[in-house]
Write a protein that holds these residues in place. Structure first.
Motif, mmCIF file in Angstrom:
data_model
loop_
_atom_site.group_PDB
_atom_site.id
_atom_site.type_symbol
_atom_site.label_atom_id
_atom_site.label_comp_id
_atom_site.label_asym_id
_atom_site.label_seq_id
_atom_site.Cartn_x
_atom_site.Cartn_y
_atom_site.Cartn_z
ATOM 1 N N THR A 156 16.374 -7.184 26.065
ATOM 2 C CA THR A 156 16.679 -6.528 27.334
ATOM 3 C C THR A 156 17.886 -7.191 27.997
ATOM 4 O O THR A 156 18.159 -8.380 27.788
ATOM 5 C CB THR A 156 15.476 -6.610 28.287
ATOM 6 N N ASP A 175 18.875 13.433 25.275
ATOM 7 C CA ASP A 175 17.742 12.694 25.845
ATOM 8 C C ASP A 175 18.023 11.207 25.695
ATOM 9 O O ASP A 175 18.292 10.735 24.591
ATOM 10 C CB ASP A 175 16.447 13.068 25.117
ATOM 11 N N SER A 176 17.969 10.472 26.803
ATOM 12 C CA SER A 176 18.299 9.048 26.758
ATOM 13 C C SER A 176 17.151 8.141 27.173
ATOM 14 O O SER A 176 17.308 6.917 27.228
ATOM 15 C CB SER A 176 19.500 8.760 27.667
ATOM 16 N N SER A 177 15.980 8.699 27.484
ATOM 17 C CA SER A 177 14.777 7.921 27.824
ATOM 18 C C SER A 177 15.037 6.882 28.908
ATOM 19 O O SER A 177 14.513 5.765 28.851
ATOM 20 C CB SER A 177 14.222 7.230 26.570
ATOM 21 N N ASP A 178 15.863 7.195 29.886
ATOM 22 C CA ASP A 178 16.150 6.290 31.013
ATOM 23 C C ASP A 178 16.842 5.000 30.594
ATOM 24 O O ASP A 178 16.791 3.998 31.321
ATOM 25 C CB ASP A 178 14.853 5.948 31.776
ATOM 26 N N LEU A 179 17.480 4.999 29.441
ATOM 27 C CA LEU A 179 18.275 3.850 29.014
ATOM 28 C C LEU A 179 19.668 3.923 29.635
ATOM 29 O O LEU A 179 20.134 4.994 30.020
ATOM 30 C CB LEU A 179 18.406 3.831 27.491
ATOM 31 N N SER A 192 18.837 -1.754 27.957
ATOM 32 C CA SER A 192 17.647 -1.534 28.775
ATOM 33 C C SER A 192 17.327 -2.821 29.512
ATOM 34 O O SER A 192 17.409 -3.913 28.937
ATOM 35 C CB SER A 192 16.450 -1.124 27.925
ATOM 36 N N GLY A 196 9.971 -2.065 26.312
ATOM 37 C CA GLY A 196 9.324 -0.813 25.955
ATOM 38 C C GLY A 196 9.938 -0.172 24.732
ATOM 39 O O GLY A 196 10.926 -0.655 24.167
ATOM 40 N N TYR A 198 11.737 3.157 23.314
ATOM 41 C CA TYR A 198 12.555 4.246 23.834
ATOM 42 C C TYR A 198 13.086 5.103 22.686
ATOM 43 O O TYR A 198 13.173 4.641 21.541
ATOM 44 C CB TYR A 198 13.736 3.701 24.636
ATOM 45 N N LYS A 199 13.445 6.323 23.017
ATOM 46 C CA LYS A 199 14.061 7.219 22.033
ATOM 47 C C LYS A 199 15.325 7.832 22.617
ATOM 48 O O LYS A 199 15.368 8.197 23.794
ATOM 49 C CB LYS A 199 13.099 8.325 21.610
ATOM 50 N N LYS A 238 13.144 -0.495 20.273
ATOM 51 C CA LYS A 238 12.150 -1.328 20.942
ATOM 52 C C LYS A 238 12.870 -2.485 21.635
ATOM 53 O O LYS A 238 13.565 -3.258 20.983
ATOM 54 C CB LYS A 238 11.130 -1.865 19.939
#
Length: 282
Positions: A156, A175-179, A192, A196, A198-199, A238
């Motif tokens: 991270t 789609d960035s999964s909030d990254l 990130s 977590g 993420y995808k 991850k």
């Protein structure tokens, strides 16, 4: 399945001729642009030794089948050739139609001899070699796909370069999964600040909106109209927090509560022994 018609002859590629030779039979002709009558979409021939017929009735297929004797890999390749060929940005000159047709035939019949000539059944010319190579390079890069720099896990708070490839310009992030994601200089950078799984989903941009179509005729050459590139990539990542605990021993190899590590500088390396960070203990 529905019946459609095609026409050719109203647009000719000036001074472009092609020879097709199977080793048993051969054909040669000037290069005419083939169009569908109702939609004016450009079509490509997929049977080089069968002639076109203006009056032929074609049946349209939106899926590959045994009528066309095309493997799924070959169909994908000719669709990619046509996508990056004629009408692709900067490929508007109609010589690109002939170059696209040439590479489609080569993809379907790799053992045949195809070449550009100075007349019907004329001498071989290398006039279009640079454009052929440009299109081949675009197609090969697309078929090789995006190479992902994968790790087991990611730390991270640090940006990672997941992709470094000029093909990245052909994709968009859906789609960035909030990254935290940034595309810069053909690089996909991701970070990130939270742990977590993420995808990231990337989808190919397209200047074509239609699906590909195949056209069968009983008395003329079968045809093909290219469509969009249906490429999508999902990358799972991850992220973990990294904590490093340092214990200091004295000269007798014993741990002591009064030993300090303040000001010590440590180099951090990845599994390939590459320096990734330098930390000073405060």
């Amino acid at each position: 399945v529905k019946a459609v018609y095609f026409y050719y002859g109203d647009e000719l590629v000036s001074n472009m001729y092609m020879v097709r030779d199977s080793g048993i039979n051969s054909e040669s002709s000037a290069v005419y642009l083939v169009k569908r009558v109702d939609t004016k979409d450009f079509a490509y021939c997929i049977e080089p030794l069968t002639l076109l017929n203006r009056d032929s009735n074609y049946l349209e297929y939106s899926q590959n089948n045994s009528l066309f004797n095309l493997s799924s890999d070959t169909l994908k390749k000719i669709n990619t050739i046509a996508y990056y060929g004629y009408r692709y940005p900067t490929h508007e000159d109609n010589t690109w139609y002939g170059i696209t047709q040439y590479l489609i035939w080569k993809a379907i019949y790799p053992n045949y001899d195809f070449y550009f000539a100075d007349a019907r059944f004329g001498n071989k010319v290398n006039t279009y070699d640079d454009k052929v190579k440009e299109l081949e390079d675009l197609v090969n890069k697309e078929l090789e796909g995006l190479k992902i720099n994968r790790l087991v896990s990611y730390k991270t708070g640090t940006y990672y370069t997941l992709i470094d490839n000029s093909l990245l310009n052909e994709y968009e992030i859906v789609d960035s999964s909030d990254l935290d994601i940034e595309i810069k200089d053909n690089k996909l950078l991701v970070k990130s600040n939270k742990e977590g799984l993420y995808k990231i989903k990337l989808k190919h941009k397209n200047w074509r909106s239609n699906h590909y179509y195949l056209y069968d005729s009983l008395d003329a050459q079968d045809l093909f109209i290219n469509g969009y590139l249906d490429n999508e990539i999902v990358i799972a990542l991850k992220f973990n927090h990294v904590k490093l605990t340092v214990y200091k021993k004295d000269r007798d190899n014993l741990y002591g509560t009064n030993l300090t590590t303040d000001g010590a500088i440590y180099n951090l390396y990845d599994s390939s022994n590459n320096l990734v960070d330098t930390k000073t203990i405060i």
